[in-house]
Motif scaffolding. Structure first.
Motif, short mmCIF file in Angstrom:
data_model
loop_
_atom_site.label_atom_id
_atom_site.label_comp_id
_atom_site.label_asym_id
_atom_site.label_seq_id
_atom_site.Cartn_x
_atom_site.Cartn_y
_atom_site.Cartn_z
N LEU A 47 0.84 -1.20 0.00
CA LEU A 47 0.00 0.00 0.00
C LEU A 47 0.88 1.25 0.00
O LEU A 47 1.76 1.40 0.84
CB LEU A 47 -0.93 0.00 1.21
CG LEU A 47 -1.96 1.12 1.22
CD1 LEU A 47 -2.95 0.97 0.06
CD2 LEU A 47 -2.71 1.15 2.53
N THR A 48 0.65 2.12 -0.97
CA THR A 48 1.50 3.28 -1.20
C THR A 48 0.68 4.56 -1.07
O THR A 48 -0.37 4.68 -1.70
CB THR A 48 2.14 3.21 -2.60
OG1 THR A 48 2.84 1.96 -2.73
CG2 THR A 48 3.09 4.36 -2.84
N ASN A 49 1.18 5.49 -0.28
CA ASN A 49 0.52 6.77 -0.09
C ASN A 49 1.12 7.79 -1.05
O ASN A 49 2.27 7.67 -1.47
CB ASN A 49 0.69 7.23 1.37
CG ASN A 49 -0.21 8.40 1.69
OD1 ASN A 49 0.14 9.54 1.47
ND2 ASN A 49 -1.39 8.10 2.21
N ALA A 50 0.34 8.82 -1.38
CA ALA A 50 0.80 9.86 -2.30
C ALA A 50 2.09 10.53 -1.81
O ALA A 50 2.88 11.00 -2.62
CB ALA A 50 -0.29 10.90 -2.51
N ASN A 51 2.32 10.54 -0.49
CA ASN A 51 3.55 11.17 0.01
C ASN A 51 4.76 10.24 -0.07
O ASN A 51 5.86 10.60 0.34
CB ASN A 51 3.36 11.72 1.44
CG ASN A 51 3.11 10.63 2.46
OD1 ASN A 51 3.32 9.45 2.21
ND2 ASN A 51 2.65 11.02 3.63
N GLN A 52 4.58 9.03 -0.62
CA GLN A 52 5.68 8.07 -0.78
C GLN A 52 6.12 7.93 -2.24
O GLN A 52 6.83 7.00 -2.59
CB GLN A 52 5.25 6.70 -0.25
CG GLN A 52 4.98 6.68 1.24
CD GLN A 52 4.43 5.35 1.69
OE1 GLN A 52 3.35 4.93 1.27
NE2 GLN A 52 5.18 4.67 2.54
N ILE A 64 8.87 5.38 -6.27
CA ILE A 64 7.96 4.75 -5.32
C ILE A 64 8.78 4.15 -4.18
O ILE A 64 9.70 3.38 -4.42
CB ILE A 64 7.09 3.70 -6.02
CG1 ILE A 64 6.23 4.39 -7.08
CG2 ILE A 64 6.23 2.95 -5.01
CD1 ILE A 64 5.50 3.46 -8.01
N GLN A 65 8.45 4.55 -2.96
CA GLN A 65 9.26 4.18 -1.80
C GLN A 65 8.79 2.92 -1.09
O GLN A 65 9.38 2.52 -0.09
CB GLN A 65 9.31 5.35 -0.81
CG GLN A 65 9.95 6.59 -1.40
CD GLN A 65 9.79 7.81 -0.52
OE1 GLN A 65 9.50 7.70 0.66
NE2 GLN A 65 9.95 8.98 -1.11
N MET A 103 -6.50 6.68 -9.11
CA MET A 103 -7.51 6.58 -8.07
C MET A 103 -6.85 6.63 -6.70
O MET A 103 -5.79 6.04 -6.51
CB MET A 103 -8.29 5.27 -8.23
CG MET A 103 -9.56 5.23 -7.40
SD MET A 103 -10.56 3.77 -7.76
CE MET A 103 -9.71 2.55 -6.78
N PHE A 104 -7.47 7.36 -5.78
CA PHE A 104 -6.96 7.50 -4.43
C PHE A 104 -8.11 7.31 -3.45
O PHE A 104 -9.25 7.62 -3.76
CB PHE A 104 -6.39 8.92 -4.22
CG PHE A 104 -5.26 9.26 -5.15
CD1 PHE A 104 -3.95 9.10 -4.76
CD2 PHE A 104 -5.52 9.75 -6.43
CE1 PHE A 104 -2.91 9.42 -5.62
CE2 PHE A 104 -4.48 10.08 -7.30
CZ PHE A 104 -3.17 9.91 -6.89
N ASP A 105 -7.78 6.81 -2.25
CA ASP A 105 -8.82 6.73 -1.22
C ASP A 105 -8.78 8.01 -0.38
O ASP A 105 -8.02 8.94 -0.68
CB ASP A 105 -8.67 5.46 -0.37
CG ASP A 105 -7.42 5.43 0.49
OD1 ASP A 105 -6.72 6.46 0.61
OD2 ASP A 105 -7.14 4.36 1.06
N GLY A 106 -9.57 8.07 0.67
CA GLY A 106 -9.66 9.27 1.51
C GLY A 106 -8.38 9.60 2.25
O GLY A 106 -8.18 10.73 2.71
N GLU A 107 -7.47 8.63 2.38
CA GLU A 107 -6.19 8.87 3.04
C GLU A 107 -5.08 9.12 2.02
O GLU A 107 -3.90 9.10 2.37
CB GLU A 107 -5.80 7.68 3.93
CG GLU A 107 -6.56 7.59 5.24
CD GLU A 107 -7.92 6.93 5.07
OE1 GLU A 107 -7.97 5.82 4.50
OE2 GLU A 107 -8.92 7.52 5.51
N MET A 108 -5.44 9.29 0.74
CA MET A 108 -4.48 9.52 -0.35
C MET A 108 -3.59 8.31 -0.62
O MET A 108 -2.45 8.45 -1.09
CB MET A 108 -3.63 10.79 -0.10
CG MET A 108 -4.45 12.08 -0.22
SD MET A 108 -5.31 12.26 -1.80
CE MET A 108 -3.96 12.53 -2.92
#
Length: 133
Positions: A47-52, A64-65, A103-108
């Protein structure tokens, strides 16, 4: 690493679809269904967040981290399946400008998909960066 849909008992199965061109409805022309399955390399990361990631144009991702967990290729009609352990993952497709996900979820989190014990999660991945709405 590609497996047939029937072979997997746990993981992700789905279809990669391409859509391009003008998607605006018009009184003179009803909207057309112009999505088509395409062959693409599909990358499955933890699972990867936009800030990673480093993102260009909001949809192309580099640096991608998180860990690459699996990669597979969809067939000519866009269908793919991949066996995975239970967990949460991010999906990307390989495009000329980088790895794509829109596509992103509510936590980005980027294109999040959850795999549960003993289940196959079905997704539809729409590549539409050349479409206008």
């Amino acid at each position: 690493m590609q497996q047939s849909q029937a072979a997997i008992k746990q993981g992700i199965t789905g279809r990669i679809l391409w859509q391009a061109g003008n998607q605006m409805p018009s009184p003179d022309a009803p909207p057309t269904e112009n999505k088509r399955g395409v062959e693409r390399t599909v990358y499955i990361y933890e699972l990867t967040n936009a800030n990673q990631v480093t993102t260009q144009n909001g949809v192309f991702h580099t640096n991608i981290q998180t860990k690459l967990v699996a990669e597979t290729t969809s067939d000519a009609n866009g269908f793919f399946s991949v066996a995975l352990k239970p967990g949460r993952y991010s999906l990307f497709t390989k495009e000329e400008k980088g790895l794509y996900a829109n596509m992103f979820d509510g936590e980005m989190n980027i294109f999040p998909v959850e795999v549960k014990e003993g289940e196959v999660t079905t997704i539809e991945f729409l590549i539409n960066y050349q479409a206008s709405y």
